[in-house]
Design a protein around this motif. Sequence first.
Motif, PDB file in Angstrom:
ATOM      1  N   PHE A 190      28.799 -61.484  41.080  1.00  0.00           N
ATOM      2  CA  PHE A 190      28.964 -60.173  41.706  1.00  0.00           C
ATOM      3  C   PHE A 190      28.636 -60.264  43.188  1.00  0.00           C
ATOM      4  O   PHE A 190      27.966 -61.199  43.643  1.00  0.00           O
ATOM      5  N   PHE A 191      29.102 -59.296  43.970  1.00  0.00           N
ATOM      6  CA  PHE A 191      28.801 -59.197  45.391  1.00  0.00           C
ATOM      7  C   PHE A 191      27.289 -59.027  45.558  1.00  0.00           C
ATOM      8  O   PHE A 191      26.708 -58.083  44.994  1.00  0.00           O
ATOM      9  N   PRO A 192      26.608 -59.912  46.285  1.00  0.00           N
ATOM     10  CA  PRO A 192      25.139 -59.886  46.326  1.00  0.00           C
ATOM     11  C   PRO A 192      24.526 -58.571  46.768  1.00  0.00           C
ATOM     12  O   PRO A 192      23.423 -58.228  46.323  1.00  0.00           O
ATOM     13  N   GLU A 193      25.214 -57.822  47.631  1.00  0.00           N
ATOM     14  CA  GLU A 193      24.628 -56.576  48.121  1.00  0.00           C
ATOM     15  C   GLU A 193      24.492 -55.523  47.025  1.00  0.00           C
ATOM     16  O   GLU A 193      23.760 -54.536  47.210  1.00  0.00           O
ATOM     17  N   TYR A 194      25.133 -55.717  45.875  1.00  0.00           N
ATOM     18  CA  TYR A 194      24.925 -54.785  44.760  1.00  0.00           C
ATOM     19  C   TYR A 194      23.442 -54.688  44.417  1.00  0.00           C
ATOM     20  O   TYR A 194      22.956 -53.620  44.020  1.00  0.00           O
ATOM     21  N   THR A 195      22.729 -55.793  44.536  1.00  0.00           N
ATOM     22  CA  THR A 195      21.305 -55.799  44.207  1.00  0.00           C
ATOM     23  C   THR A 195      20.560 -54.769  45.039  1.00  0.00           C
ATOM     24  O   THR A 195      19.729 -54.006  44.513  1.00  0.00           O
ATOM     25  N   GLU A 196      20.851 -54.733  46.343  1.00  0.00           N
ATOM     26  CA  GLU A 196      20.194 -53.761  47.218  1.00  0.00           C
ATOM     27  C   GLU A 196      20.777 -52.365  47.043  1.00  0.00           C
ATOM     28  O   GLU A 196      20.045 -51.379  47.026  1.00  0.00           O
ATOM     29  N   TYR A 197      22.094 -52.273  46.944  1.00  0.00           N
ATOM     30  CA  TYR A 197      22.723 -50.956  46.782  1.00  0.00           C
ATOM     31  C   TYR A 197      22.121 -50.209  45.593  1.00  0.00           C
ATOM     32  O   TYR A 197      21.816 -49.012  45.673  1.00  0.00           O
ATOM     33  N   ILE A 198      21.993 -50.924  44.468  1.00  0.00           N
ATOM     34  CA  ILE A 198      21.492 -50.289  43.243  1.00  0.00           C
ATOM     35  C   ILE A 198      19.983 -50.126  43.300  1.00  0.00           C
ATOM     36  O   ILE A 198      19.437 -49.068  42.966  1.00  0.00           O
ATOM     37  N   GLY A 199      19.286 -51.178  43.751  1.00  0.00           N
ATOM     38  CA  GLY A 199      17.825 -51.130  43.760  1.00  0.00           C
ATOM     39  C   GLY A 199      17.263 -50.005  44.593  1.00  0.00           C
ATOM     40  O   GLY A 199      16.234 -49.411  44.238  1.00  0.00           O
ATOM     41  N   ARG A 200      17.940 -49.658  45.696  1.00  0.00           N
ATOM     42  CA  ARG A 200      17.435 -48.603  46.574  1.00  0.00           C
ATOM     43  C   ARG A 200      17.643 -47.213  45.998  1.00  0.00           C
ATOM     44  O   ARG A 200      17.163 -46.227  46.554  1.00  0.00           O
ATOM     45  N   THR A 201      18.370 -47.091  44.892  1.00  0.00           N
ATOM     46  CA  THR A 201      18.545 -45.781  44.254  1.00  0.00           C
ATOM     47  C   THR A 201      17.429 -45.481  43.272  1.00  0.00           C
ATOM     48  O   THR A 201      17.283 -44.338  42.841  1.00  0.00           O
ATOM     49  N   GLY A 202      16.682 -46.508  42.884  1.00  0.00           N
ATOM     50  CA  GLY A 202      15.682 -46.337  41.831  1.00  0.00           C
ATOM     51  C   GLY A 202      16.213 -46.707  40.465  1.00  0.00           C
ATOM     52  O   GLY A 202      15.455 -46.789  39.495  1.00  0.00           O
ATOM     53  N   ALA A 203      17.526 -46.944  40.371  1.00  0.00           N
ATOM     54  CA  ALA A 203      18.108 -47.416  39.124  1.00  0.00           C
ATOM     55  C   ALA A 203      17.811 -48.910  38.960  1.00  0.00           C
ATOM     56  O   ALA A 203      17.408 -49.594  39.907  1.00  0.00           O
ATOM     57  N   VAL A 204      18.014 -49.418  37.761  1.00  0.00           N
ATOM     58  CA  VAL A 204      17.720 -50.809  37.436  1.00  0.00           C
ATOM     59  C   VAL A 204      19.038 -51.537  37.182  1.00  0.00           C
ATOM     60  O   VAL A 204      19.858 -51.090  36.371  1.00  0.00           O
ATOM     61  N   MET A 205      19.253 -52.643  37.875  1.00  0.00           N
ATOM     62  CA  MET A 205      20.476 -53.417  37.697  1.00  0.00           C
ATOM     63  C   MET A 205      20.284 -54.456  36.597  1.00  0.00           C
ATOM     64  O   MET A 205      19.355 -55.257  36.638  1.00  0.00           O
ATOM     65  N   LYS A 206      21.163 -54.421  35.605  1.00  0.00           N
ATOM     66  CA  LYS A 206      21.168 -55.400  34.528  1.00  0.00           C
ATOM     67  C   LYS A 206      22.420 -56.264  34.678  1.00  0.00           C
ATOM     68  O   LYS A 206      23.521 -55.731  34.868  1.00  0.00           O
ATOM     69  N   VAL A 207      22.238 -57.576  34.577  1.00  0.00           N
ATOM     70  CA  VAL A 207      23.322 -58.505  34.869  1.00  0.00           C
ATOM     71  C   VAL A 207      23.814 -59.191  33.597  1.00  0.00           C
ATOM     72  O   VAL A 207      23.023 -59.793  32.861  1.00  0.00           O
ATOM     73  N   VAL A 208      25.119 -59.094  33.364  1.00  0.00           N
ATOM     74  CA  VAL A 208      25.760 -59.822  32.271  1.00  0.00           C
ATOM     75  C   VAL A 208      26.156 -61.196  32.793  1.00  0.00           C
ATOM     76  O   VAL A 208      26.846 -61.300  33.808  1.00  0.00           O
TER      77      VAL A 208
END
Length: 396
Positions: free
Chosen positions: A130-148
């Motif tokens: 995945f595009f690495p910035e997804y980690t920051e985009y999602i993390g800064r919302t307070g949501a939790v990113m789960k990776v398949v």
Amino acid sequence: MINATYKKMLEGKSIIRELSEYATARGKEIGYENVFDYSLGNPSVPCPKGYTDTVINMYQNNDPMSIHGYSPSLGIEDVREAVADSLKSRFDVPYEAKHIFMAIGAAGALAHAFRLVTEPGDEIIVFAPFFPEYTEYIGRTGAVMKVVPPSTKDFQINFDAFVDIINEKTMAVLINTPNNPTGIVYSEETIKRLAEILYAKQEEYGHDIFLISDEPYREIVFDGKVCPYPAKYYDNTLTCYSFSKSLSLPGERIGYVAVNPKATDSDILAVIMGQISRGIGHNCPSSTSQLAVAQVLGETSDLSVYETNMNILYDALTEMGFEVVRPGGTFYIFPKALEEDANAFCSKAKKYDLILVPADNFGCPGYFRMAYCIDTEKVRRSIAAFKRFVSEEYHK
């Protein structure tokens, strides 16, 4: 006091940006034409003449307030209507202006979509790589990113792993097709199966699960094929789009969120995103850019160079012994490194002025990404450097 979280981020800056900066500095030493910079996905073809002519005409003839004033928080109404009409015509999904939210590029679109359908602690599933910035985009919302984890044989969705990861906390699933970094286009079969699982899980858990479809590369598809449009297959779809790639306008930062008219509360979701803007500052995209893209919705830049470059690289890399799945679109290719540590591999490549991006931050260690949005002549010249690199470092 400086925010410690953001200060800590300085220790892990974007590897893509770091390599791009290195390439620029190296270019000052030896001439940038001699640096084979495959780091940054910056479109290399000019925007359509129609876009430029439209902007010039607007600046010469339009009321200055209409092109320089603040736009409405949801976007200019005529532009939203034009985007809806274009999508309806192309994909047979009955969008109206009320389903379109104009955003500051795909990043701005995603920023709104994530906040629209999650609360802090909720989970958003993404598929590696995945595009690495997804980690920051999602993390800064307070949501939790789960990776398949990836299915490296074809880079379609790893459904066995996906079914193991999805759970009652899952409120959204993020896809990116055509994909950065692999260049893979999800097949219609993949999209249909994903939709079937999501419909079943919505019923099982008793709540909505939104599909957030990140589609900035939608028009860059090879072999005369067409990328399936996910919103046609799943009602709760938010389509996040940018004109950065199709019109070669990354610096204009203009895109949109399109809410599937069949989605839950579809008539008010754009209005809610207008309220989200108040909290994150991603509001009122450029009036000039909105008005101009509305006049060229049926156009693209000449994107054919990307397919030309892909074929050159794919043929050369496979001939040199690299394992690589042939891209179906974008301007990226994603080979497996010739050693387990892709960071070491890419570091060695720098000695040959080949700037390659290791894929650890993409969720796929052992691979590397090449952004081949560069002149075809330079792609051809890079093959000799690649062959020297492979021969001298790996004796192949």
